[in-house]
Design a protein around this motif. Structure first.
Motif, PDB file in Angstrom:
ATOM      1  N   LEU A 113      -7.726  16.693 -21.978  1.00 18.06           N
ATOM      2  CA  LEU A 113      -6.581  16.026 -21.353  1.00 18.06           C
ATOM      3  C   LEU A 113      -7.034  15.053 -20.271  1.00 18.06           C
ATOM      4  N   ALA A 114      -8.099  15.385 -19.535  1.00 21.14           N
ATOM      5  CA  ALA A 114      -8.619  14.478 -18.515  1.00 21.14           C
ATOM      6  C   ALA A 114      -9.172  13.206 -19.167  1.00 21.14           C
ATOM      7  N   ARG A 115      -9.852  13.352 -20.303  1.00 22.27           N
ATOM      8  CA  ARG A 115     -10.354  12.170 -21.014  1.00 22.27           C
ATOM      9  C   ARG A 115      -9.198  11.312 -21.517  1.00 22.27           C
ATOM     10  N   GLN A 116      -8.163  11.952 -22.042  1.00 21.63           N
ATOM     11  CA  GLN A 116      -6.999  11.204 -22.522  1.00 21.63           C
ATOM     12  C   GLN A 116      -6.335  10.441 -21.374  1.00 21.63           C
ATOM     13  N   GLU A 117      -6.215  11.077 -20.210  1.00 22.88           N
ATOM     14  CA  GLU A 117      -5.604  10.438 -19.051  1.00 22.88           C
ATOM     15  C   GLU A 117      -6.457   9.266 -18.577  1.00 22.88           C
ATOM     16  N   ALA A 118      -7.788   9.432 -18.584  1.00 23.34           N
ATOM     17  CA  ALA A 118      -8.681   8.337 -18.183  1.00 23.34           C
ATOM     18  C   ALA A 118      -8.554   7.161 -19.146  1.00 23.34           C
ATOM     19  N   ARG A 119      -8.443   7.451 -20.443  1.00 19.74           N
ATOM     20  CA  ARG A 119      -8.252   6.378 -21.427  1.00 19.74           C
ATOM     21  C   ARG A 119      -6.935   5.648 -21.204  1.00 19.74           C
ATOM     22  N   ARG A 120      -5.892   6.413 -20.907  1.00 24.91           N
ATOM     23  CA  ARG A 120      -4.584   5.820 -20.671  1.00 24.91           C
ATOM     24  C   ARG A 120      -4.619   4.922 -19.433  1.00 24.91           C
ATOM     25  N   LYS A 121      -5.257   5.401 -18.362  1.00 27.37           N
ATOM     26  CA  LYS A 121      -5.348   4.594 -17.144  1.00 27.37           C
ATOM     27  C   LYS A 121      -6.187   3.345 -17.381  1.00 27.37           C
ATOM     28  N   ALA A 122      -7.277   3.476 -18.140  1.00 25.51           N
ATOM     29  CA  ALA A 122      -8.112   2.314 -18.439  1.00 25.51           C
ATOM     30  C   ALA A 122      -7.326   1.283 -19.243  1.00 25.51           C
ATOM     31  N   LYS A 123      -6.522   1.760 -20.174  1.00 22.49           N
ATOM     32  CA  LYS A 123      -5.703   0.856 -20.983  1.00 22.49           C
ATOM     33  C   LYS A 123      -4.663   0.153 -20.113  1.00 22.49           C
ATOM     34  N   ALA A 126      -6.376  -2.484 -18.024  1.00 22.72           N
ATOM     35  CA  ALA A 126      -6.721  -3.643 -18.852  1.00 22.72           C
ATOM     36  C   ALA A 126      -5.486  -4.505 -19.093  1.00 22.72           C
ATOM     37  N   GLU A 127      -4.334  -3.873 -19.308  1.00 21.06           N
ATOM     38  CA  GLU A 127      -3.093  -4.625 -19.497  1.00 21.06           C
ATOM     39  C   GLU A 127      -2.731  -5.380 -18.231  1.00 21.06           C
ATOM     40  N   GLU A 128      -2.959  -4.758 -17.043  1.00 16.84           N
ATOM     41  CA  GLU A 128      -2.671  -5.434 -15.783  1.00 16.84           C
ATOM     42  C   GLU A 128      -3.582  -6.640 -15.605  1.00 16.84           C
ATOM     43  N   VAL A 132      -2.403 -10.404 -15.107  1.00 11.80           N
ATOM     44  CA  VAL A 132      -2.826 -11.199 -13.965  1.00 11.80           C
ATOM     45  C   VAL A 132      -3.485 -12.484 -14.447  1.00 11.80           C
ATOM     46  N   SER A 133      -4.334 -12.415 -15.468  1.00 10.99           N
ATOM     47  CA  SER A 133      -4.997 -13.620 -15.954  1.00 10.99           C
ATOM     48  C   SER A 133      -3.978 -14.582 -16.566  1.00 10.99           C
TER      49      SER A 133
END
Length: 156
Positions: A113-123, A126-128, A132-133
């Motif tokens: 679950l921690a890996r899934q949460e880290a992937r979600r936050k990274a995604k 990346a969207e932010e 911004v760009s």
């Protein structure tokens, strides 16, 4: 006669059964029962034989005599027998079961679950960055258009 707008007994029971928490609880009980079989089989099939290799598999026979000579069993027993082996056995079974559940099921699930949460936050980050760009590109286009208007020929 005044008519009451209260639901019938059957409608109330149906509404109770269709609540999400009742169904979730029923599913949890069924899964818990199946999960108990898995944990018990790991404890009885793997852990207990390993513990038995270093000592005894049954601690129930260990006891001490508190008062008088402890002779006989059942109703004909004399003295006061303290069956501390069964308490120790139950305690060890609990600790072993808790360790199996924690190390083989809870800890791996928490890491997953921690890996899934880290992937979600990274995604999300990346969207932010993409947003911004895009904003930066739009600002550059605006600034370029303003600059072109300022240096262009005025038609009057």
């Amino acid at each position: 006669m005044s008519e009451k707008n209260e639901p019938s007994l059957l409608q109330g029971f149906k509404a109770f059964l269709m609540r999400g928490n009742v169904i979730d609880l029923a599913v949890a009980v069924v899964i818990g029962a199946a999960f108990t079989k898995i944990v018990n089989s790991v404890v009885e099939g793997v852990i207990n034989p390993l513990v038995g290799a270093f000592g005894t598999q049954s601690l129930d026979s260990y006891s001490s005599c508190l008062k008088g000579p402890c002779t006989g069993t059942g109703d004909s027993a004399t003295g006061v027998r303290i069956l501390w082996g069964s308490v120790l056995g139950a305690t060890l079974t609990f600790l072993i079961t808790a360790a199996v559940v924690y190390f083989l099921m809870v800890l791996p699930m928490a890491k997953y679950l921690a890996r899934q949460e880290a992937r979600r936050k990274a995604k999300e980050s990346a969207e932010e960055v993409i947003e911004v760009s895009e904003l930066e590109v739009l600002k550059e286009i605006r600034d370029t258009l303003i600059a072109q208007r300022g240096t262009g020929h005025d038609r009057s």
